[in-house]
Design an enzyme around this catalytic site. Sequence first.
Site, PDB file in Angstrom:
ATOM      1  N   LYS A   1       4.009   8.975   8.974  1.00 15.23           N
ATOM      2  CA  LYS A   1       3.712   8.402  10.290  1.00 15.23           C
ATOM      3  C   LYS A   1       4.648   8.928  11.396  1.00 15.23           C
ATOM      4  O   LYS A   1       4.464  10.048  11.848  1.00 15.23           O
ATOM      5  CB  LYS A   1       3.670   6.877  10.191  1.00 15.23           C
ATOM      6  CG  LYS A   1       2.531   6.462   9.224  1.00 15.23           C
ATOM      7  CD  LYS A   1       2.124   5.024   9.224  1.00 15.23           C
ATOM      8  CE  LYS A   1       0.824   4.867   8.448  1.00 15.23           C
ATOM      9  NZ  LYS A   1       0.912   4.137   7.202  1.00 15.23           N
TER      10      LYS A   1
ATOM     11  N   TYR B   1       0.854  -1.186   0.000  1.00 14.27           N
ATOM     12  CA  TYR B   1       0.000   0.000   0.000  1.00 14.27           C
ATOM     13  C   TYR B   1       0.888   1.234   0.000  1.00 14.27           C
ATOM     14  O   TYR B   1       1.852   1.311   0.762  1.00 14.27           O
ATOM     15  CB  TYR B   1      -0.890   0.003   1.248  1.00 14.27           C
ATOM     16  CG  TYR B   1      -1.780   1.213   1.378  1.00 14.27           C
ATOM     17  CD1 TYR B   1      -2.841   1.413   0.492  1.00 14.27           C
ATOM     18  CD2 TYR B   1      -1.583   2.157   2.382  1.00 14.27           C
ATOM     19  CE1 TYR B   1      -3.673   2.521   0.611  1.00 14.27           C
ATOM     20  CE2 TYR B   1      -2.414   3.268   2.507  1.00 14.27           C
ATOM     21  CZ  TYR B   1      -3.452   3.444   1.618  1.00 14.27           C
ATOM     22  OH  TYR B   1      -4.271   4.542   1.749  1.00 14.27           O
TER      23      TYR B   1
ATOM     24  N   ASP C   1       9.265   2.786   0.079  1.00 14.00           N
ATOM     25  CA  ASP C   1       8.209   3.462   0.805  1.00 14.00           C
ATOM     26  C   ASP C   1       8.364   3.088   2.277  1.00 14.00           C
ATOM     27  O   ASP C   1       7.945   2.016   2.709  1.00 14.00           O
ATOM     28  CB  ASP C   1       6.837   3.046   0.259  1.00 14.00           C
ATOM     29  CG  ASP C   1       5.703   3.738   0.989  1.00 14.00           C
ATOM     30  OD1 ASP C   1       5.982   4.473   1.966  1.00 14.00           O
ATOM     31  OD2 ASP C   1       4.531   3.548   0.584  1.00 14.00           O
TER      32      ASP C   1
HETATM   33  C1  LIG Z   1       0.264   4.624   5.813  1.00 15.22           C
HETATM   34  C2  LIG Z   1       1.038   4.392   4.579  1.00 15.22           C
HETATM   35  C3  LIG Z   1       0.966   5.248   3.475  1.00 15.22           C
HETATM   36  C4  LIG Z   1      -0.016   6.380   3.408  1.00 15.22           C
HETATM   37  O1  LIG Z   1       0.233   7.367   4.344  1.00 15.22           O
HETATM   38  P1  LIG Z   1      -0.963   8.389   4.733  1.00 15.22           P
HETATM   39  O2  LIG Z   1      -0.321   9.336   5.681  1.00 15.22           O
HETATM   40  O3  LIG Z   1      -2.042   7.545   5.327  1.00 15.22           O
HETATM   41  O4  LIG Z   1      -1.407   9.045   3.475  1.00 15.22           O
HETATM   42  C5  LIG Z   1       1.810   5.025   2.416  1.00 15.22           C
HETATM   43  N1  LIG Z   1       2.681   4.003   2.420  1.00 15.22           N
HETATM   44  C6  LIG Z   1       2.775   3.152   3.450  1.00 15.22           C
HETATM   45  C7  LIG Z   1       3.779   2.052   3.406  1.00 15.22           C
HETATM   46  C8  LIG Z   1       1.946   3.294   4.557  1.00 15.22           C
HETATM   47  O5  LIG Z   1       2.017   2.417   5.559  1.00 15.22           O
END
Ligand SMILES: *Cc1c(COP(=O)(O)O)cnc(C)c1O
Length: 428
Positions: free
Chosen positions: A267, A144, A239
């Site tokens: 995060k 994701y 990511d």
């Molecule tokens: C949470 C997450 C996102 C998205 O971040 P948001 O602040 O919710 O837009 C993207 N990549 C990874 C791996 C994530 O865990």
Amino acid sequence: MTTNKSKQLFEKAKKFIPGGVNSPVRAFKAVGGDPIFIEKAEGAYIYDVDGNQYIEAINSWGPMLLGHNHPLVREAVIKAMENGTSFGAPTGLEVEIAELITKMVPSVEKVRMVNSGTEATMSAVRLARGYTGREKFLKFEGNYHGHGDSFLIAAGSGAITMGNPNSPGVTKGTAKDTLLAPFNDLEKVKEVVAANKGEIAAIILEPVAGNMGCVLPEPGFLQGLRKICDEESIVLIFDEVMTGFRLSPGGAQQLMDVIPDLTTMGKIIGGGMPVGAYGGKAEIMDFVSPSGPVYQAGTLSGNPIAMAAGLTMLKYLNENPSVYTQLSKTGDTLVNGLKEILNRLGLPYTINNLGSMYTLFFTDQKVKNFADAQTCDTGLFGKYFRGMLDKGIYLAPSQYESLFLSTALEQTHLDQILDANEQTLKSL
Ligand SMILES: *Cc1c(COP(=O)(O)O)cnc(C)c1O
């Protein structure tokens, strides 16, 4: 345990907010039952509006690495607010956090702050496209990367198949530039790259996946991707929105010693405020406007309150590496305890874990990719989730999530979590 106030709020919320929530997974649809509405949180605990107390194992989906409402972060936010909440002009705080990020994260020489993980990944892929002059990119099934259009692509039947949008509103035109491969499958990646030679701008992945449950890269997988990207002049994007500042001060890349070209963060980086960032090699980052032609902007980017929170968090992590030994010890204690319970009860379930991330998968298969994860009994997981919630343990409300432990968890909390696991698993 009553949850009447939560129920009333949810009924009202559904009238004014789609599905009653501002982010879908919060509605508890994947586990059944109604969501609990939160009043406050402190340390290892979160409290709902009915006054129930829960031990936290998800921690706002990761940001609260040091537990909730950490006094250092709280004080930094209050202090920053005394000077005003937004200027839309540069501040010293932004310079300080950028310098610290480049010091902590091995791949990052320059960094741009944004407001969410979604913004970070969207911008990083745009940058990779602008830098390479290529249009396609490859992502992995079950990874994701936020809700940007080009990431909302379901698995095709084969790796070379073009992706189909898995949300209405994502156009076929967008989806056709997103290529897919199964996680941990280097051969498929090679096939896709060969079939799209000279057309792929980037390969993006969660170096340790958390969004199909916790799934570790097989030995050689990350190194193999690095090699392919080097050979084909493809930008490798890690990511690390989830793993950044969690698995080590420099994220998964530092722990696994594989250095991507670009890194996306979120995060933990905001200490609980809405912050994301993308960074990497100066040569690539200098393609970002205003030093380069790739446009990306934000009215509230680098917001002083958010930067104060993030900077305080990162400084603390940078100066206290013992945080990571403690988190690993906490994770190992829980996972070993859980394995012991599963053995004793004769339950064949799978646990994947690394440091302070773990997932209990309700399947007897090894979980190395999304197809494996999909063998889980999600109905049974739902029962497990509700059983744990009833016993005062707040887990992620979906099988396809990792748990995120915090330094606020002490042995007594771990004992309570294990106890609740034993009782719940017995009763399923
Ligand atoms: C949470 C997450 C996102 C998205 O971040 P948001 O602040 O919710 O837009 C993207 N990549 C990874 C791996 C994530 O865990």
